[in-house]
Design a protein around this motif. Structure first.
Motif, PDB file in Angstrom:
ATOM      1  N   ARG A  58       0.845  -1.187   0.000  1.00 48.23           N
ATOM      2  CA  ARG A  58       0.000   0.000   0.000  1.00 48.23           C
ATOM      3  C   ARG A  58       0.889   1.248   0.000  1.00 48.23           C
ATOM      4  O   ARG A  58       2.114   1.137   0.044  1.00 48.23           O
ATOM      5  N   LEU A 103      -3.452   4.369  14.954  1.00 46.53           N
ATOM      6  CA  LEU A 103      -2.146   4.994  15.208  1.00 46.53           C
ATOM      7  C   LEU A 103      -1.111   4.446  14.230  1.00 46.53           C
ATOM      8  O   LEU A 103      -0.020   4.049  14.613  1.00 46.53           O
ATOM      9  N   GLY A 104      -1.520   4.396  12.941  1.00 46.94           N
ATOM     10  CA  GLY A 104      -0.586   3.923  11.920  1.00 46.94           C
ATOM     11  C   GLY A 104       0.213   5.087  11.367  1.00 46.94           C
ATOM     12  O   GLY A 104       0.480   6.076  12.066  1.00 46.94           O
ATOM     13  N   ALA A 105       0.574   4.983  10.076  1.00 46.49           N
ATOM     14  CA  ALA A 105       1.397   6.024   9.449  1.00 46.49           C
ATOM     15  C   ALA A 105       0.739   7.395   9.630  1.00 46.49           C
ATOM     16  O   ALA A 105       1.401   8.376   9.995  1.00 46.49           O
ATOM     17  N   LEU A 106      -0.568   7.474   9.401  1.00 47.21           N
ATOM     18  CA  LEU A 106      -1.246   8.779   9.439  1.00 47.21           C
ATOM     19  C   LEU A 106      -1.644   9.173  10.861  1.00 47.21           C
ATOM     20  O   LEU A 106      -1.407  10.309  11.292  1.00 47.21           O
ATOM     21  N   TRP A 121      -5.812   4.857  19.936  1.00 47.91           N
ATOM     22  CA  TRP A 121      -6.238   3.458  20.043  1.00 47.91           C
ATOM     23  C   TRP A 121      -5.805   2.725  18.780  1.00 47.91           C
ATOM     24  O   TRP A 121      -5.945   3.251  17.670  1.00 47.91           O
ATOM     25  N   ARG A 159      -4.744  -1.587  17.104  1.00 43.87           N
ATOM     26  CA  ARG A 159      -4.932  -3.024  17.311  1.00 43.87           C
ATOM     27  C   ARG A 159      -3.801  -3.577  18.173  1.00 43.87           C
ATOM     28  O   ARG A 159      -4.025  -4.322  19.109  1.00 43.87           O
ATOM     29  N   SER A 160      -2.561  -3.188  17.847  1.00 47.97           N
ATOM     30  CA  SER A 160      -1.426  -3.662  18.652  1.00 47.97           C
ATOM     31  C   SER A 160      -0.961  -2.527  19.562  1.00 47.97           C
ATOM     32  O   SER A 160      -1.158  -1.352  19.246  1.00 47.97           O
ATOM     33  N   LYS A 216       1.079   0.395  21.343  1.00 52.15           N
ATOM     34  CA  LYS A 216       1.992   1.398  20.784  1.00 52.15           C
ATOM     35  C   LYS A 216       2.604   2.209  21.921  1.00 52.15           C
ATOM     36  O   LYS A 216       1.958   2.432  22.948  1.00 52.15           O
ATOM     37  N   PRO A 236     -11.492  11.518   8.622  1.00 53.57           N
ATOM     38  CA  PRO A 236     -10.857  11.406   7.315  1.00 53.57           C
ATOM     39  C   PRO A 236     -10.494   9.946   6.980  1.00 53.57           C
ATOM     40  O   PRO A 236      -9.775   9.697   6.021  1.00 53.57           O
ATOM     41  N   ASP A 260     -14.920  13.675   5.779  1.00 50.72           N
ATOM     42  CA  ASP A 260     -14.230  13.784   4.486  1.00 50.72           C
ATOM     43  C   ASP A 260     -14.542  12.584   3.592  1.00 50.72           C
ATOM     44  O   ASP A 260     -14.298  12.628   2.394  1.00 50.72           O
ATOM     45  N   SER A 319      -6.319  14.305   2.290  1.00 59.46           N
ATOM     46  CA  SER A 319      -4.937  14.264   1.805  1.00 59.46           C
ATOM     47  C   SER A 319      -4.871  13.458   0.524  1.00 59.46           C
ATOM     48  O   SER A 319      -5.688  12.584   0.279  1.00 59.46           O
ATOM     49  N   TYR A 372      -5.607  -4.852   5.925  1.00 56.41           N
ATOM     50  CA  TYR A 372      -5.003  -3.519   5.734  1.00 56.41           C
ATOM     51  C   TYR A 372      -3.485  -3.609   5.787  1.00 56.41           C
ATOM     52  O   TYR A 372      -2.955  -4.643   6.143  1.00 56.41           O
TER      53      TYR A 372
HETATM   54  P1  NDP Z   1      -2.058   2.178   8.756  1.00 51.88           P
HETATM   55  O1  NDP Z   1      -2.319   0.807   8.272  1.00 51.88           O
HETATM   56  O2  NDP Z   1      -0.653   2.665   8.834  1.00 51.88           O
HETATM   57  O3  NDP Z   1      -2.710   2.403  10.202  1.00 51.88           O
HETATM   58  C1  NDP Z   1      -3.940   1.877  10.544  1.00 51.88           C
HETATM   59  C2  NDP Z   1      -4.096   1.973  12.048  1.00 51.88           C
HETATM   60  O4  NDP Z   1      -5.392   1.465  12.391  1.00 51.88           O
HETATM   61  C3  NDP Z   1      -3.072   1.127  12.797  1.00 51.88           C
HETATM   62  O5  NDP Z   1      -2.665   1.776  13.971  1.00 51.88           O
HETATM   63  C4  NDP Z   1      -3.852  -0.139  13.127  1.00 51.88           C
HETATM   64  O6  NDP Z   1      -3.406  -0.813  14.287  1.00 51.88           O
HETATM   65  C5  NDP Z   1      -5.225   0.449  13.389  1.00 51.88           C
HETATM   66  N1  NDP Z   1      -6.262  -0.576  13.254  1.00 51.88           N
HETATM   67  C6  NDP Z   1      -6.593  -1.297  12.163  1.00 51.88           C
HETATM   68  N2  NDP Z   1      -7.589  -2.152  12.441  1.00 51.88           N
HETATM   69  C7  NDP Z   1      -7.883  -1.968  13.746  1.00 51.88           C
HETATM   70  C8  NDP Z   1      -8.814  -2.570  14.635  1.00 51.88           C
HETATM   71  N3  NDP Z   1      -9.659  -3.536  14.233  1.00 51.88           N
HETATM   72  N4  NDP Z   1      -8.841  -2.143  15.904  1.00 51.88           N
HETATM   73  C9  NDP Z   1      -7.996  -1.178  16.333  1.00 51.88           C
HETATM   74  N5  NDP Z   1      -7.086  -0.562  15.539  1.00 51.88           N
HETATM   75  C10 NDP Z   1      -7.040  -0.961  14.263  1.00 51.88           C
HETATM   76  O7  NDP Z   1      -2.918   3.152   7.816  1.00 51.88           O
HETATM   77  P2  NDP Z   1      -2.675   4.693   7.508  1.00 51.88           P
HETATM   78  O8  NDP Z   1      -2.438   5.394   8.791  1.00 51.88           O
HETATM   79  O9  NDP Z   1      -1.685   4.846   6.428  1.00 51.88           O
HETATM   80  O10 NDP Z   1      -4.108   5.089   6.889  1.00 51.88           O
HETATM   81  C11 NDP Z   1      -5.283   4.968   7.645  1.00 51.88           C
HETATM   82  C12 NDP Z   1      -6.491   5.162   6.747  1.00 51.88           C
HETATM   83  O11 NDP Z   1      -6.626   6.527   6.371  1.00 51.88           O
HETATM   84  C13 NDP Z   1      -6.427   4.442   5.395  1.00 51.88           C
HETATM   85  O12 NDP Z   1      -6.719   3.077   5.518  1.00 51.88           O
HETATM   86  C14 NDP Z   1      -7.490   5.188   4.620  1.00 51.88           C
HETATM   87  O13 NDP Z   1      -8.751   4.580   4.840  1.00 51.88           O
HETATM   88  C15 NDP Z   1      -7.474   6.588   5.237  1.00 51.88           C
HETATM   89  N6  NDP Z   1      -6.978   7.610   4.296  1.00 51.88           N
HETATM   90  C16 NDP Z   1      -7.799   8.664   3.980  1.00 51.88           C
HETATM   91  C17 NDP Z   1      -7.366   9.653   3.126  1.00 51.88           C
HETATM   92  C18 NDP Z   1      -8.233  10.829   2.822  1.00 51.88           C
HETATM   93  O14 NDP Z   1      -7.867  11.682   2.019  1.00 51.88           O
HETATM   94  N7  NDP Z   1      -9.393  10.955   3.444  1.00 51.88           N
HETATM   95  C19 NDP Z   1      -6.024   9.619   2.525  1.00 51.88           C
HETATM   96  C20 NDP Z   1      -5.249   8.476   2.934  1.00 51.88           C
HETATM   97  C21 NDP Z   1      -5.716   7.517   3.784  1.00 51.88           C
HETATM   98  P3  NDP Z   1      -1.940  -1.463  14.320  1.00 51.88           P
HETATM   99  O15 NDP Z   1      -0.992  -0.281  14.381  1.00 51.88           O
HETATM  100  O16 NDP Z   1      -1.919  -2.262  15.538  1.00 51.88           O
HETATM  101  O17 NDP Z   1      -1.791  -2.233  13.042  1.00 51.88           O
END
Ligand code: NDP
Length: 308
Positions: A86, A140-143, A161, A163-164, A166, A221, A247, A274, A308
């Motif tokens: 991704r 709490l992923g990249a964004l 908050w 899944r794993s 942090k 977003p 958004d 974004s 994801y």
């Molecule tokens: P990441 O995969 O880096 O982060 C996702 C986060 O969500 C992680 O912290 C993950 O936990 C957490 N997560 C996923 N599933 C669960 C769950 N079931 N319970 C608890 N936490 C969960 O994604 P990004 O940060 O890069 O992007 C996030 C989203 O932003 C994208 O998937 C997209 O939908 C949206 N987006 C929107 C845009 C816009 O313009 N509106 C532009 C770009 C993205 P863990 O860290 O433990 O894996």
């Protein structure tokens, strides 16, 4: 023999030059095209808007490299049997953090009252300092992590908050169902930056909206289906939720007759929080092509079982 890279997304004219620049920098021999016989293709640079759904004829494919961060439209595609990466793009992250910070500050400072006008009333409502404003970020992923750090740098009282578990400096973090309840309980401003998966769809339902402090502000977003629309509309009408800045939507473009458009407590932005930025994102794509050709593991791989 050069590897063949098929660009299967919108705006070939915008992407071709930055992709070539980034690929040239890797030193990999490549042939970048916007059309090709599927069986000759090694890498697909992909966006769902291209309409490409059946990967069966791509018999030599090594990887699909998504230009989008959210992969919910491709992750379950059973014709795709090769690694899926991704987009994690510094430009996309920077843009999202600006958008999130802007909308959180807007709600924190109560700026809407002054933008709409006080109608001749000299009324001073002084907001608390950011240090006394609790913001929760779901995801709490990249964004999400980058937005959390930026809000923390502005002194907001930030929690998140995921899944794993942090560890983020100065930010309280939660996991699991109990953690979610706690994260929601404190969220005066709630930001959703989760991916859309079977585990996150309708996450913000009537029960969870009821756990927010009365009058909480929501900024979404992430993806539209993270929130149950009907439950959100009732929570807005009852005052349980003070405002929703959205958004992303279940159906995009948001249909003209959707109640969100005219709702006085909803701000609609047209999926512009974004964008993937060609200059920086092309380097991410090129690095994965380089890795593929060198037999190294790809970066930003999607965990297809997690969605994801
Ligand atoms: P990441 O995969 O880096 O982060 C996702 C986060 O969500 C992680 O912290 C993950 O936990 C957490 N997560 C996923 N599933 C669960 C769950 N079931 N319970 C608890 N936490 C969960 O994604 P990004 O940060 O890069 O992007 C996030 C989203 O932003 C994208 O998937 C997209 O939908 C949206 N987006 C929107 C845009 C816009 O313009 N509106 C532009 C770009 C993205 P863990 O860290 O433990 O894996």
């Amino acid at each position: 023999m050069p590897c063949k890279i098929l660009f299967s997304a919108e705006n070939w004219s915008t992407w071709e030059a930055p992709l070539r620049t980034a690929l040239d920098e890797t030193g990999v021999a490549y042939d970048l095209v916007s059309d090709a016989a599927p069986e000759t293709v090694d890498y697909v640079v992909y966006a769902p808007s291209s309409g490409l759904l059946d990967f069966t004829p791509f018999t030599s494919l090594k990887a699909v490299l998504s230009l989008w961060a959210g992969v919910e439209k491709i992750v379950g595609n059973e014709t795709l049997q090769v690694p899926l990466a991704r987009m994690v793009d510094p430009g996309l992250t920077e843009g999202m953090t600006e958008w999130v910070t802007g909308h959180v500050l807007r709600h924190h400072l109560g700026m809407d009252a002054h933008i709409r006008g006080l109608k001749g009333k000299w009324r001073k409502d002084v907001p608390p300092l950011a240090r006394d404003r609790k913001v929760t970020i779901l995801g709490l992923g990249a964004l999400g992590a980058d937005a959390a750090r930026a809000l923390k740098a502005l002194n907001f009282d930030v929690a998140g908050w995921s899944r794993s578990p942090k560890t983020l400096d100065g930010i309280e973090t939660f996991t699991g169902d109990d953690g979610l309840a706690e994260a929601l309980r404190r969220a005066e401003i709630l930001v959703l930056l989760l991916p859309l998966t079977p585990g996150t769809e309708d996450l913000l339902n009537a029960d969870r909206l009821a756990r927010l402090p009365k009058g909480a502000m929501i900024v979404n977003p992430g993806r539209g289906p993270l929130i149950d629309d009907t439950a959100l509309l009732s929570a807005l009408d009852s005052g349980q939720v003070g405002h929703a800045t959205l958004d992303v939507f279940r159906v995009e473009p948001l249909p003209a007759d959707h109640p969100f458009w005219l709702h006085p407590k909803v701000t609609v932005t047209p999926h512009i929080a974004s964008e993937t930025r060609p200059a920086s994102a092309s380097r991410v794509i090129a690095e994965n092509v380089r890795r593929g050709e060198a037999g190294e593991p790809f970066v930003h791989l999607v965990d297809r079982s997690a969605g994801y």
